[in-house]
Write an enzyme that holds these catalytic residues in place. Structure first.
Site, PDB file in Angstrom:
ATOM      1  N   ASP A   1     -12.968  -0.209  -1.693  1.00 46.36           N
ATOM      2  CA  ASP A   1     -12.147  -0.224  -2.903  1.00 46.36           C
ATOM      3  C   ASP A   1     -11.922  -1.686  -3.308  1.00 46.36           C
ATOM      4  O   ASP A   1     -12.401  -2.604  -2.638  1.00 46.36           O
ATOM      5  CB  ASP A   1     -10.812   0.483  -2.672  1.00 46.36           C
ATOM      6  CG  ASP A   1     -10.311   1.195  -3.931  1.00 46.36           C
ATOM      7  OD1 ASP A   1     -10.370   0.581  -5.015  1.00 46.36           O
ATOM      8  OD2 ASP A   1      -9.868   2.344  -3.824  1.00 46.36           O
TER       9      ASP A   1
ATOM     10  N   HIS B   1     -14.226  -0.478  -8.798  1.00 47.62           N
ATOM     11  CA  HIS B   1     -13.509  -0.547  -7.521  1.00 47.62           C
ATOM     12  C   HIS B   1     -14.303  -1.352  -6.485  1.00 47.62           C
ATOM     13  O   HIS B   1     -14.405  -0.957  -5.324  1.00 47.62           O
ATOM     14  CB  HIS B   1     -13.206   0.865  -6.996  1.00 47.62           C
ATOM     15  CG  HIS B   1     -12.110   1.563  -7.749  1.00 47.62           C
ATOM     16  ND1 HIS B   1     -10.799   1.121  -7.740  1.00 47.62           N
ATOM     17  CD2 HIS B   1     -12.134   2.672  -8.537  1.00 47.62           C
ATOM     18  CE1 HIS B   1     -10.069   1.924  -8.496  1.00 47.62           C
ATOM     19  NE2 HIS B   1     -10.847   2.864  -8.996  1.00 47.62           N
TER      20      HIS B   1
ATOM     21  N   ASP C   1     -15.678   6.307 -10.499  1.00 49.29           N
ATOM     22  CA  ASP C   1     -14.413   6.482 -11.211  1.00 49.29           C
ATOM     23  C   ASP C   1     -13.882   5.145 -11.723  1.00 49.29           C
ATOM     24  O   ASP C   1     -14.154   4.094 -11.166  1.00 49.29           O
ATOM     25  CB  ASP C   1     -13.372   7.129 -10.300  1.00 49.29           C
ATOM     26  CG  ASP C   1     -13.096   6.305  -9.047  1.00 49.29           C
ATOM     27  OD1 ASP C   1     -14.062   5.811  -8.443  1.00 49.29           O
ATOM     28  OD2 ASP C   1     -11.920   6.159  -8.667  1.00 49.29           O
ATOM     29  N   GLU C   2     -13.126   5.222 -12.787  1.00 45.15           N
ATOM     30  CA  GLU C   2     -12.336   4.096 -13.302  1.00 45.15           C
ATOM     31  C   GLU C   2     -13.165   2.812 -13.396  1.00 45.15           C
ATOM     32  O   GLU C   2     -12.933   1.844 -12.679  1.00 45.15           O
ATOM     33  CB  GLU C   2     -11.098   3.897 -12.424  1.00 45.15           C
ATOM     34  CG  GLU C   2     -10.192   5.122 -12.425  1.00 45.15           C
ATOM     35  CD  GLU C   2      -8.988   4.998 -11.509  1.00 45.15           C
ATOM     36  OE1 GLU C   2      -7.912   5.525 -11.879  1.00 45.15           O
ATOM     37  OE2 GLU C   2      -9.112   4.378 -10.434  1.00 45.15           O
TER      38      GLU C   2
ATOM     39  N   TRP D   1     -11.202  15.269 -10.894  1.00 52.09           N
ATOM     40  CA  TRP D   1      -9.861  14.830 -10.463  1.00 52.09           C
ATOM     41  C   TRP D   1      -8.901  14.634 -11.626  1.00 52.09           C
ATOM     42  O   TRP D   1      -7.687  14.630 -11.436  1.00 52.09           O
ATOM     43  CB  TRP D   1      -9.974  13.534  -9.653  1.00 52.09           C
ATOM     44  CG  TRP D   1     -10.264  12.285 -10.434  1.00 52.09           C
ATOM     45  CD1 TRP D   1     -11.490  11.827 -10.814  1.00 52.09           C
ATOM     46  CD2 TRP D   1      -9.312  11.330 -10.903  1.00 52.09           C
ATOM     47  NE1 TRP D   1     -11.364  10.642 -11.511  1.00 52.09           N
ATOM     48  CE2 TRP D   1     -10.046  10.310 -11.573  1.00 52.09           C
ATOM     49  CE3 TRP D   1      -7.924  11.226 -10.821  1.00 52.09           C
ATOM     50  CZ2 TRP D   1      -9.412   9.209 -12.168  1.00 52.09           C
ATOM     51  CZ3 TRP D   1      -7.305  10.129 -11.417  1.00 52.09           C
ATOM     52  CH2 TRP D   1      -8.052   9.139 -12.079  1.00 52.09           C
TER      53      TRP D   1
ATOM     54  N   TYR E   1      -2.919  16.262  -5.534  1.00 52.83           N
ATOM     55  CA  TYR E   1      -2.840  14.888  -5.031  1.00 52.83           C
ATOM     56  C   TYR E   1      -1.561  14.719  -4.217  1.00 52.83           C
ATOM     57  O   TYR E   1      -0.470  14.564  -4.762  1.00 52.83           O
ATOM     58  CB  TYR E   1      -2.900  13.891  -6.189  1.00 52.83           C
ATOM     59  CG  TYR E   1      -4.294  13.398  -6.488  1.00 52.83           C
ATOM     60  CD1 TYR E   1      -5.363  14.293  -6.506  1.00 52.83           C
ATOM     61  CD2 TYR E   1      -4.555  12.055  -6.735  1.00 52.83           C
ATOM     62  CE1 TYR E   1      -6.640  13.855  -6.772  1.00 52.83           C
ATOM     63  CE2 TYR E   1      -5.837  11.612  -6.996  1.00 52.83           C
ATOM     64  CZ  TYR E   1      -6.883  12.516  -7.014  1.00 52.83           C
ATOM     65  OH  TYR E   1      -8.169  12.087  -7.272  1.00 52.83           O
TER      66      TYR E   1
ATOM     67  N   ASP F   1      -0.623  12.265  -2.439  1.00 55.77           N
ATOM     68  CA  ASP F   1      -0.071  10.903  -2.322  1.00 55.77           C
ATOM     69  C   ASP F   1       0.988  10.621  -3.386  1.00 55.77           C
ATOM     70  O   ASP F   1       1.657   9.593  -3.333  1.00 55.77           O
ATOM     71  CB  ASP F   1      -1.177   9.857  -2.387  1.00 55.77           C
ATOM     72  CG  ASP F   1      -1.988   9.927  -3.678  1.00 55.77           C
ATOM     73  OD1 ASP F   1      -1.948  10.966  -4.354  1.00 55.77           O
ATOM     74  OD2 ASP F   1      -2.680   8.942  -3.981  1.00 55.77           O
TER      75      ASP F   1
END
Length: 269
Positions: free
Chosen positions: A20, A92, A154-155, A221, A246, A248
């Protein structure tokens, strides 16, 4: 006779996110700087605090050796659990860029990210970067026997690509409609590489593009819609909508929540 039906949920796949912006966690022999430099950050963010994050000013780091990971795989296998690793690209990757600045799209080395969130720098989608991560995946495949291998997707902010004339020119030379298509192309190349090695790629739902081979699976997601689109497109889909599963996110609005991340998500939810 009275029969009792027992419903049993079995968690038999461990998605092991090893890279990450905030750290690289797997030993890669060919690229030792990934763990020498990329596995360590100077400090860490505490709690949510997106606007003005609180930092602990305490160094944090470490990584798994290949022997560590083989032990984890064997331990899981003995209990009927498959370990699926993830090497996240082309976003990431701030930890990897810190270790190998030539991977950067901005030309800046920076440092391993100390706050949560998303780094503005992403992989330069060059042939050199592609070769780098094929080599990384070669070592991943030596350790993990899972059919499925996560490659992220992702992202991925594409501002750094649009502001880099060489990357813009590369997209044009490849005949891509827009520079952001390099995102899907890069993932597609790595997915094809995994398929050639008898494995299947798994990408997050942002990675669902025309460039993704059909044997790649998509993890939905950001809700359920992407999963439905993936299925209609001929992909296997993994449903993991943030709004439901999720764990978290914080469990309540109680001010004593130790790390009040995200929105409230209760057991009832």
């Amino acid at each position: 006779n009275i029969y009792q039906v027992v419903k049993c949920s079995v968690i038999n796949l461990f998605h092991f996110h090893l890279t990450d912006d905030q750290g690289w966690r797997m030993q890669i022999d060919r690229y030792p700087n990934l763990t020498q430099d990329g596995a360590w950050r100077h400090r860490s963010q505490l709690g949510n605090g997106w606007i003005e994050p609180t930092l602990d000013d305490r160094p944090h780091g470490g990584f798994y050796t290949k022997d560590d990971l083989r032990e984890i795989v064997a331990h899981a296998r003995s209990r009927g659990i498959t370990v699926m690793p993830e090497i996240d690209v082309p976003g990431h990757v701030q930890a990897a860029i810190t270790a190998y600045p030539e991977l950067s799209s901005t030309g800046e080395r920076g440092e391993v990210r100390t706050t949560w969130g998303i780094s503005a720098d992403v992989l330069n989608p060059s042939e050199a970067s592609l070769e780098f991560f094929r080599n990384v995946l070669d070592e991943v495949l030596e350790v993990f026997d899972s059919t499925f291998i996560g490659i992220g997707g992702d992202e991925v902010p594409t501002t750094a690509w649009r502001e880099n004339p060489e990357i813009v020119q590369r997209a044009q030379d490849m005949g891509l409609a827009k520079v952001s298509d390099l995102h899907g192309w890069f993932l597609g190349q790595l997915a094809d590489y995994l398929e050639s090695n008898g494995r299947r790629a798994v990408v997050w739902d942002e990675g669902l593009t025309e460039f993704l081979p059909r044997n790649a699976a998509v993890t939905s997601w950001r809700g359920i819609e992407a999963g439905a689109i993936a299925l209609k497109s001929g992909h296997d889909a993994i449903m993991a909508p943030e709004q439901v599963v999720y764990l978290d996110h914080r469990a309540s609005d109680d001010p004593r929540e130790p790390i009040p991340v995200g929105f409230v998500r209760t057991v009832e939810d």
